[in-house]
Design an enzyme around this catalytic site. Structure first.
Site, short mmCIF file in Angstrom:
data_model
loop_
_atom_site.label_atom_id
_atom_site.label_comp_id
_atom_site.label_asym_id
_atom_site.label_seq_id
_atom_site.Cartn_x
_atom_site.Cartn_y
_atom_site.Cartn_z
N GLU A 1 0.82 -1.23 0.15
CA GLU A 1 0.13 0.05 0.02
C GLU A 1 0.85 1.33 0.02
OE1 GLU A 1 -3.72 0.00 2.68
OE2 GLU A 1 -3.20 -2.15 2.81
N HIS B 1 -8.90 9.47 3.05
CA HIS B 1 -8.40 8.43 2.08
C HIS B 1 -8.59 8.96 0.81
CE1 HIS B 1 -7.89 4.58 0.13
NE2 HIS B 1 -7.61 4.04 1.46
N ARG C 1 -0.58 8.86 1.80
CA ARG C 1 -1.71 9.27 1.58
C ARG C 1 -1.97 10.50 1.66
NH1 ARG C 1 -5.11 5.20 5.35
NH2 ARG C 1 -4.64 3.45 3.79
N HIS D 1 -11.18 9.79 6.95
CA HIS D 1 -11.04 8.25 7.09
C HIS D 1 -10.46 7.82 8.43
CE1 HIS D 1 -10.16 4.20 5.67
NE2 HIS D 1 -8.76 4.33 5.90
N ARG E 1 -0.86 8.72 9.41
CA ARG E 1 -0.71 7.40 9.52
C ARG E 1 -0.24 6.76 8.12
NH1 ARG E 1 -4.43 2.55 9.08
NH2 ARG E 1 -5.86 4.09 8.20
P1 FAD Z 1 -13.59 0.52 16.11
O1 FAD Z 1 -13.33 -0.65 15.17
O2 FAD Z 1 -14.28 1.49 15.30
O3 FAD Z 1 -14.49 0.04 17.09
C1 FAD Z 1 -15.09 0.93 18.15
C2 FAD Z 1 -16.07 0.43 18.89
O4 FAD Z 1 -16.69 1.22 19.75
C3 FAD Z 1 -17.50 -0.01 18.11
O5 FAD Z 1 -17.69 -1.36 18.42
C4 FAD Z 1 -18.37 1.13 18.34
O6 FAD Z 1 -19.84 0.67 18.43
C5 FAD Z 1 -18.03 1.36 19.85
N1 FAD Z 1 -18.45 2.65 20.51
C6 FAD Z 1 -18.24 3.85 19.88
N2 FAD Z 1 -18.86 4.69 20.85
C7 FAD Z 1 -19.48 4.18 21.84
C8 FAD Z 1 -20.14 4.58 22.87
N3 FAD Z 1 -20.41 5.89 23.26
N4 FAD Z 1 -20.68 3.44 23.71
C9 FAD Z 1 -20.39 2.24 23.50
N5 FAD Z 1 -19.72 1.80 22.53
C10 FAD Z 1 -19.16 2.78 21.60
N6 FAD Z 1 -6.81 -0.03 9.19
C11 FAD Z 1 -5.79 -0.89 8.86
O7 FAD Z 1 -4.88 -0.84 9.69
N7 FAD Z 1 -6.00 -1.65 7.70
C12 FAD Z 1 -6.93 -1.51 6.84
O8 FAD Z 1 -7.02 -2.10 5.84
C13 FAD Z 1 -7.93 -0.63 6.93
N8 FAD Z 1 -8.84 -0.31 6.41
C14 FAD Z 1 -10.17 0.58 6.67
C15 FAD Z 1 -11.14 0.66 5.78
C16 FAD Z 1 -12.06 1.43 6.05
C17 FAD Z 1 -13.18 1.37 5.30
C18 FAD Z 1 -12.16 2.08 7.43
C19 FAD Z 1 -12.99 3.02 7.70
C20 FAD Z 1 -11.04 1.86 8.21
C21 FAD Z 1 -10.18 1.16 7.84
N9 FAD Z 1 -8.67 1.23 8.78
C22 FAD Z 1 -7.76 0.08 8.55
C23 FAD Z 1 -8.86 1.66 9.85
C24 FAD Z 1 -9.05 0.83 11.18
O9 FAD Z 1 -9.95 -0.01 10.57
C25 FAD Z 1 -9.62 1.17 12.25
O10 FAD Z 1 -8.75 2.49 12.66
C26 FAD Z 1 -9.76 0.25 13.35
O11 FAD Z 1 -10.34 -0.95 13.22
C27 FAD Z 1 -10.03 0.91 14.83
O12 FAD Z 1 -10.41 -0.16 15.82
P2 FAD Z 1 -11.05 0.32 17.28
O13 FAD Z 1 -10.99 -1.06 17.85
O14 FAD Z 1 -10.01 1.28 17.61
O15 FAD Z 1 -12.38 1.07 16.52
C1 SIN Z 2 -7.31 0.73 2.45
O1 SIN Z 2 -7.51 -0.52 2.27
O2 SIN Z 2 -6.88 1.47 1.70
C2 SIN Z 2 -7.22 1.24 3.93
C3 SIN Z 2 -6.25 0.84 4.79
C4 SIN Z 2 -5.98 1.80 5.73
O3 SIN Z 2 -6.66 2.53 6.25
O4 SIN Z 2 -5.00 1.39 6.75
#
Ligand code: FAD
Ligand code: SIN
Length: 521
Positions: free
Chosen positions: A116, A241, A288, A349, A384
């Site tokens: 990537e 993104h 990015r 993003h 990032r």
């Molecule tokens: P999240 O996975 O967002 O989980 C947050 C949780 O908190 C959820 O369950 C939500 O419901 C809960 N929550 C929020 N507020 C409250 C509240 N007030 N009360 C109770 N529950 C609450 N990163 C990579 O490293 N590789 C990738 O390929 C990649 N692709 C991506 C593609 C997309 C489309 C997106 C949007 C992001 C991508 N990212 C990627 C970024 C990565 O997915 C996220 O940064 C990461 O998954 C965040 O994980 P997390 O557990 O911190 O938060």
């Molecule tokens: C992507 O698959 O382009 C998202 C990867 C990332 O946000 O790290």
């Protein structure tokens, strides 16, 4: 009131990984996970590209991954954090696989590695183009096998409980005692008292009109921590993104993974020019911030609404094998990637900043930890590196776990008052919440986007002041409900992004203010 040893707010990769580790180690301790939507709804579920980990010892090295991360972060990463995260990556991935997560293999049976933007080597471990879905599936399965975890979906954390809520307390240093949580099915607010609380609430994408993030990404954890007076930093570094699918429809934008450019796709403007060739020697695989800013420039110059991703020269069968979900989505919109270019546009993003934590995931409030996208560890600096987010969450979930093993928390005897909603009524016009939300998203989209200037930031600040007054008034008079709390949180987040953008006088990574050009370092 419910009492627990460990409270985890959020069920994405960060919250689940941590909860599973604690539950496995301490079978007699009670862990509650509250999550505001269905148990799997999260940014994690939508992650496409994968997890960046150094596995190919012949071509790759920790040194290269560290270097790529530091370059992307544009001088603002914490080097020792970067080293720790990169070096611990392989072990954390191994553990995830032991819990049942499956990743694609190459014909020799080794893990297949993608590439990537900003990566100098192939090192992104993936499950087709639905890596996050697989990670979430595996973690939820493991969490359900552990009887000391209670996972409460549709439970919305409203606020953290700190000394501010305790009668007669004169807080010199602050501690967290749990959270007030709205049971969305019964509309009752429960007090969850906890010896230790982890915020794992994810990102803030929804403060912008166009985002790749799902509806849950409203910055609740950061807003709660901010109101509780925790330190919040680097909020100006919102990552856009480059390639969200262009659509005139409302709602989250479908992402076209950066791995598609890693697979060889070209960016073209309407005239068909590969404009990235003139910008950076890495062309479409520049980091990015550079690609998004270049697209923004193309769009402003031409007045077009989008640019294109050209996959027509790629091997179609290999594409379908690697990116089945993206292929299916394009076909459903009558975009045949073997003939048609995909219309794409940058969208908000990821948030590089957030709640300040140390190496152990500790915030500046006692017994309160933050993990995953809501935290600011120092790994990402000003921008990032792709696929470093899932990695960061896995490593920091482990770091917090290790800290807890050495400092087992004890529930205090302190008496916590119940939530007080005296004098509040159900809001008569729910539509006002929607109006304010639209205003907020429009002002962030128009004035606090990829390229900023002082005039736009001041306007944003002024307009936000009006939205803030209206939302606070509504909040004070109303019985709380999820959409009102989310809106209030998003107003807090917008305030932090704008204020910290105004405060930044040097352009770095994903932050670009035209009026700062003279002092670019
Ligand atoms: P999240 O996975 O967002 O989980 C947050 C949780 O908190 C959820 O369950 C939500 O419901 C809960 N929550 C929020 N507020 C409250 C509240 N007030 N009360 C109770 N529950 C609450 N990163 C990579 O490293 N590789 C990738 O390929 C990649 N692709 C991506 C593609 C997309 C489309 C997106 C949007 C992001 C991508 N990212 C990627 C970024 C990565 O997915 C996220 O940064 C990461 O998954 C965040 O994980 P997390 O557990 O911190 O938060
Ligand atoms: C992507 O698959 O382009 C998202 C990867 C990332 O946000 O790290």
């Amino acid at each position: 009131m419910i009492s627990t040893d460990f409270l985890v707010i959020g069920s994405g990769v960060a919250g689940l990984t941590y909860a599973v580790k604690i539950a496995e180690k301490f079978p007699n301790k009670k862990i509650i996970i509250v999550t505001k939507s269905s148990e799997d709804e999260s940014n994690t579920k939508y992650a496409q590209g994968g997890v960046a980990v150094v596995l190919d010892a012949k071509k790759d090295s920790f040194k290269k991954h560290i270097q790529d991360t530091l370059i992307a972060g544009d001088g603002l990463c914490n080097k020792s954090v970067v080293e720790t995260v990169v070096i611990k990556g392989p072990n954390r991935l191994e553990e995830l696989m032991q819990w049942g997560a499956n990743f694609d293999s190459d014909p020799k049976g080794n893990l297949d590695l993608g590439k990537e933007g900003g990566h100098s080597e192939y090192r992104v471990v993936h499950h087709k183009d639905i890596t996050g879905f697989e990670v979430e599936r595996a973690l939820l399965k493991r969490a359900h096998q552990l009887s000391n975890i209670s996972l409460l979906p549709h439970h919305f954390a409203i606020d953290l409980i700190t000394e501010h809520h305790l009668k007669g307390a004169t807080p010199e240093s602050l501690s967290c005692y749990g959270a007030y949580v709205l049971d969305q099915k019964t509309d009752k607010i429960i007090t969850i008292k906890a010896a230790s609380t982890v915020l794992a609430t994810g990102g803030v994408g929804r403060v912008y009109g166009h985002t790749t993030n799902p509806l849950i990404a409203t910055g609740d954890g950061i807003a709660m921590a901010y109101r509780a007076k925790a330190q919040i930093k680097d909020m100006e570094f919102v990552q856009f993104h480059p390639t969200a699918m262009y659509s005139t429809e409302e709602g989250p934008s479908f992402l076209i993974s950066e791995a598609v450019r890693g697979f060889g796709a070209y960016l073209r403007n309407k005239k068909g020019e590969r404009f990235m060739l003139a910008v950076d020697e890495r062309a479409e695989l520049a980091s990015r911030d550079i690609v998004s800013q270049s697209i923004d420039y193309q769009l402003k110059k031409s007045g077009d609404t989008h640019v294109f991703l050209d996959c027509t020269h790629l091997d179609l069968d290999a594409f379908i094998n690697h990116f089945p979900n993206i292929y299916k989505k394009c076909m459903s919109l009558h975009i045949d990637i073997s003939k048609d270019w995909i219309p794409v546009v940058p969208a908000s993003h990821y948030l590089c900043g957030g709640i300040v934590v140390d190496m152990d995931g500790k915030t500046t409030i006692g017994n309160l930890f933050a993990c995953g996208e809501c935290s600011r560890t120092g790994l990402h600096g000003a921008n990032r590196l792709a696929s470093n987010s899932l990695l960061e969450a896995l490593v920091y979930a482990h770091n917090i776990f290790k800290y807890q093993c050495e400092h087992l928390p004890e529930n205090s005897e302190i008496e916590i008052p119940d939530w007080n909603d005296e004098g509040t009524t159900v809001p008569k016009e729910h539509v006002l919440i929607q109006h304010n939300l639209k205003q907020l998203q429009a002002l962030m989209q128009n004035y606090v986007g990829i390229v900023r200037n002082n005039n736009r930031l001041c306007r944003a600040n002024k307009h936000l002041g009006l939205v803030f007054d209206e939302v606070e008034e509504l909040y004070i008079d109303s019985k709380v409900n999820t959409s009102l709390c989310e809106l209030r949180n998003m107003v807090n987040i917008a305030h932090l992004i704008i204020a910290q953008s105004i405060g930044r006088k040097q352009n770095k990574g994903g932050f670009f203010n035209i009026d700062n050009i003279e002092v670019k370092a």
